[in-house]
Structures are given as C-alpha cells and as structure tokens.
Design an enzyme around this catalytic site. Structure first.
Site, PDB file in Angstrom:
ATOM      1  N   ARG A   1       0.804  -1.223   0.000  1.00  0.00           N
ATOM      2  CA  ARG A   1       0.000   0.000   0.000  1.00  0.00           C
ATOM      3  C   ARG A   1       0.833   1.267   0.000  1.00  0.00           C
ATOM      4  O   ARG A   1       0.632   2.158  -0.814  1.00  0.00           O
ATOM      5  CB  ARG A   1      -0.858   0.065   1.269  1.00  0.00           C
ATOM      6  CG  ARG A   1      -2.293  -0.168   1.090  1.00  0.00           C
ATOM      7  CD  ARG A   1      -2.799  -0.727   2.377  1.00  0.00           C
ATOM      8  NE  ARG A   1      -1.945  -1.825   2.778  1.00  0.00           N
ATOM      9  CZ  ARG A   1      -2.076  -3.054   2.304  1.00  0.00           C
ATOM     10  NH1 ARG A   1      -3.045  -3.353   1.497  1.00  0.00           N
ATOM     11  NH2 ARG A   1      -1.248  -4.020   2.662  1.00  0.00           N
ATOM     12  N   THR A   2       1.766   1.354   0.931  1.00  0.00           N
ATOM     13  CA  THR A   2       2.442   2.636   1.097  1.00  0.00           C
ATOM     14  C   THR A   2       3.257   2.967  -0.153  1.00  0.00           C
ATOM     15  O   THR A   2       3.156   4.060  -0.695  1.00  0.00           O
ATOM     16  CB  THR A   2       3.328   2.620   2.362  1.00  0.00           C
ATOM     17  OG1 THR A   2       2.500   2.247   3.462  1.00  0.00           O
ATOM     18  CG2 THR A   2       3.929   3.974   2.636  1.00  0.00           C
TER      19      THR A   2
ATOM     20  N   ARG B   1      11.301   4.105   3.450  1.00  0.00           N
ATOM     21  CA  ARG B   1      10.871   3.177   4.505  1.00  0.00           C
ATOM     22  C   ARG B   1      12.077   2.334   4.877  1.00  0.00           C
ATOM     23  O   ARG B   1      12.817   1.860   4.013  1.00  0.00           O
ATOM     24  CB  ARG B   1       9.754   2.269   3.996  1.00  0.00           C
ATOM     25  CG  ARG B   1       9.482   1.111   4.934  1.00  0.00           C
ATOM     26  CD  ARG B   1       8.269   0.344   4.577  1.00  0.00           C
ATOM     27  NE  ARG B   1       7.061   1.085   4.901  1.00  0.00           N
ATOM     28  CZ  ARG B   1       5.838   0.546   4.962  1.00  0.00           C
ATOM     29  NH1 ARG B   1       5.677  -0.738   4.720  1.00  0.00           N
ATOM     30  NH2 ARG B   1       4.790   1.279   5.267  1.00  0.00           N
TER      31      ARG B   1
ATOM     32  N   HIS C   1       4.954   6.620  11.400  1.00  0.00           N
ATOM     33  CA  HIS C   1       4.460   6.411  10.038  1.00  0.00           C
ATOM     34  C   HIS C   1       3.507   7.581   9.714  1.00  0.00           C
ATOM     35  O   HIS C   1       2.290   7.414   9.668  1.00  0.00           O
ATOM     36  CB  HIS C   1       3.733   5.061   9.985  1.00  0.00           C
ATOM     37  CG  HIS C   1       3.457   4.549   8.612  1.00  0.00           C
ATOM     38  ND1 HIS C   1       3.552   5.334   7.470  1.00  0.00           N
ATOM     39  CD2 HIS C   1       3.061   3.312   8.185  1.00  0.00           C
ATOM     40  CE1 HIS C   1       3.234   4.595   6.424  1.00  0.00           C
ATOM     41  NE2 HIS C   1       2.940   3.375   6.823  1.00  0.00           N
TER      42      HIS C   1
HETATM   43  C1  NCD Z   1       1.393  -0.477   8.224  1.00  0.00           C
HETATM   44  C2  NCD Z   1       2.896  -0.338   8.372  1.00  0.00           C
HETATM   45  O1  NCD Z   1       3.638  -0.582   7.422  1.00  0.00           O
HETATM   46  O2  NCD Z   1       3.286   0.017   9.469  1.00  0.00           O
HETATM   47  N1  NCD Z   1       0.998  -0.700   6.896  1.00  0.00           N
HETATM   48  C3  NCD Z   1       0.872   0.340   6.041  1.00  0.00           C
HETATM   49  O3  NCD Z   1       1.753   1.143   5.861  1.00  0.00           O
HETATM   50  N2  NCD Z   1      -0.327   0.496   5.463  1.00  0.00           N
HETATM   51  C4  NCD Z   1       0.796  -1.446   9.157  1.00  0.00           C
HETATM   52  C5  NCD Z   1       1.306  -2.850   9.149  1.00  0.00           C
HETATM   53  O4  NCD Z   1       2.210  -3.219   8.391  1.00  0.00           O
HETATM   54  O5  NCD Z   1       0.779  -3.627   9.933  1.00  0.00           O
END
Ligand code: NCD
Length: 336
Positions: free
Chosen positions: A80-81, A130, A158
């Site tokens: 997603r990110t 990240r 985040h």
């Molecule tokens: C989260 C993350 O990466 O911290 N996911 C995200 O970015 N949508 C939550 C997770 O990985 O559980």
C-alpha cells in the site's frame, strides 16, 4: 530527538559523520516530514482540505507535478504505502523511480543511508523512505538536498498513514477530537498506532481505549510522555469485548511479526484479537472500523460487508493525502 530513536540515531550517525558543508545549510531550508508533529494542526488541516479537494476534482491535479520525480527508497516490504506514493505522484503528472527492497539497492554492497540519500537527491525532487531501523529517515533527511518523507521507520513512526487515518476519521465523523478511539492489537511495535496517538492528542476532547495483551502494550514513552504528560484520558485493557461498546472509532492492527525476536511469542500472540460480526453486535451503529492494512486474521472477512468497515476506503484516502503532501513539500500551488 525523541527517546525512541536516540540510540539508533547514534549508530547511524557514526556510520558517516556529516561534515559542515553547504549541504547542511541548504538542508535547513528544506521541509521534511518524519513524524506527524512536523506538521502543525493548521498545516495538517490545510493538507486534509487539499486532499479532500483532490478527491473531488482529480482531473484538476493531473499535471501539477509534471517534470517532477519521486524516489521511493523502500528497505522493507510494502504494498500500500509504496504503491500509493507512486500512484500519488503519477496522478499528479510526475514520475517515479526507486527500489523495493534493500537487496535490490546498494545497501546490499554496504552503502549507508546517508550516502544513498545524498546521491538520490541528484536524481529526484522528493524522497519517500521506509526502513526497518528507527531513525533512518531522519538520517536521510540530514543528508538529502530534497524533501524526505518517512514512509515508516521500524516500530517508530508512520506519518503518512496517520494523515490517511485523520482524513478517514474526519470524513466519517465530520470532525477530529471529542471522541473515544480504541486502538487494538500490537500497540508496542505498531508504528501507525504511535503516530496516530501523537497526532490525535492535539485535538480537544480525545480519549483513548488501549486494548492489547500485556506483552504488546504501548511503549512507556507514549504512555508517560504523550498521554499522561498531556492529561489525556485513557484506559488500558486486554478485552476487546469489554471495551467495544464505548468506542467511536476502532483501529485494529496486525501483530507485527517482523519485529518479534522469537517466533514462539509471535505464534502465541498473533490471534489475540479477531473482530467478528458477533463481537460487533455490542458496538455502536456509528462506530467505524479502521485498519492500516495489511490484515492477517484480526478482522474476519465477514466484517468487510458491515457498513462500519472503513478500511478499504481508508486505503483509497492514502493516495489523496500523499498527493496533497507531495504538492505541499514541493511548494506546488493548488490549481484554480
Ligand atoms: C502499516 C505499516 O507498514 O506500518 N501498513 C501500512 O503502511 N499500510 C501497518 C502494518 O504493516 O501492519
């Protein structure tokens, strides 16, 4: 510097001390977003307003970043990110470059985050990073000559997920503040939880219900320095069933397998909470369910059709807030 990252920062910093060069002076003028508090409440509101306008008038924004490049430096897995950052830049008419894992980057040859950030600044106008180690995006920001966005650092912060969460809560409830938010699951390692608490305590009338097994309670620096120090009402409990009826928002989280030191502990704790339609019978009709995703077992698939399930809508909002953030950090004016 906050306590959570100070020791890792020392480690990174000693990799390659930053020399007093013009890079440092240039750096001071560049705006980075490493944590939610890097944006004031007013700036956050402006950004959410921009994201809402983007949602309504996508076509207006289709070319505002033409000729600009976003680099996504992902040293840790993401769907997603990373994809929503890339979709955001593409939606703005810009282009993207980057890598999806440390193995596919010069990190595998031993290059430091500091050097990578400095070099990538020559190729891109903005960086989203990240990293599994807390503090890595901060180090990148000190060596980059373009804006750096923290796309998740270890169990720490985040901020773009938080902007996504704030946009979702505001859209569902019509406002931020004056509500009880339940956070359930892995509150120890869940960086989305830490960032969301930091951001929400700035709104009046916030209350928190922290629901986790004892081993996965929020870290002390959140409980003591953020909640207690700010006189924010909160409860800690192990039972979702006992807490659910008092909530306006329920924020479910995955147990963060990759941050456990031993697999036995993960296996013991991974199914601590499973939200089902049966458990939702006790919840208010307007208690919305959020989850940063990915989901593992913590929300039964049957819940997806409940009108209170908002997590897929939340994922869609992630693109709009990232579009708004990229525009803001690049100083791109809102088109008329
Ligand atoms: C989260 C993350 O990466 O911290 N996911 C995200 O970015 N949508 C939550 C997770 O990985 O559980």
């Amino acid at each position: 510097m906050d306590f959570a990252i100070s020791f890792v920062y020392d480690w990174f910093d000693s990799e390659k001390p930053m020399t007093q060069t013009s890079t440092q002076e240039e750096n001071e003028l560049i705006r980075h977003v490493l944590k939610p508090l890097d944006l004031s409440v007013q700036e956050t509101e402006d950004l959410l307003d921009l994201a809402s306008d983007i949602e309504k008038h996508r076509e207006k924004y289709a070319h505002v970043c033409a000729g600009k490049k976003l680099a996504t430096l992902f040293y840790e897995p993401s769907t997603r990110t990373r994809l929503s950052f890339e979709a955001a830049m593409l939606n703005l008419g810009g282009s993207v470059l980057g890598f999806q894992s440390a193995q596919n980057s010069s990190a595998s040859k031993g290059e430091s985050v500091a050097d990578t950030a400095r070099v990538v600044s020559c190729y891109a106008d903005i960086i989203a990073i990240r990293h599994p180690k807390e503090g890595a995006p901060m180090v990148a920001s000190q060596h980059a000559t373009v804006p750096v966005i923290n796309a998740g650092d270890g169990g720490h912060q985040h901020p773009t997920q938080t902007l996504t969460d704030l946009m979702t809560i505001r859209a569902l409830k019509g406002h931020l503040g004056d509500m009880t938010v339940g956070l359930c699951g892995d509150l120890k390692f869940g960086r989305t939880v830490h960032s969301l608490i930091h951001a929400l305590v700035r709104y009046p009338g916030m209350r928190f219900s922290l629901i986790s097994p004892p081993e996965l309670r929020v870290p002390d620096y959140i409980r003591e320095d953020v909640l207690k120090a700010g006189n924010i009402p909160f409860t800690e409990s192990e039972s979702l069933e006992d807490s659910i009826s008092g909530l306006d928002i329920l924020y479910m989280t995955r147990v963060q397998k990759e941050r456990f030191f031993n697999e036995e502990d993960y296996i013991r704790l991974k199914d601590s909470y499973i939200l089902t339609e049966e458990k939702l019978k006790k919840a208010r009709p307007d208690m919305y369910i959020l989850h940063p995703l990915p989901r593992v077992n913590e929300i039964a698939v049957e819940v997806d059709k409940d009108p209170r399930a908002a997590y897929f809508r939340q994922a869609q909002y992630g693109v709009y807030v990232r579009m708004a953030l990229i525009m803001t950090l690049l100083g791109v004016e809102k088109p008329c």
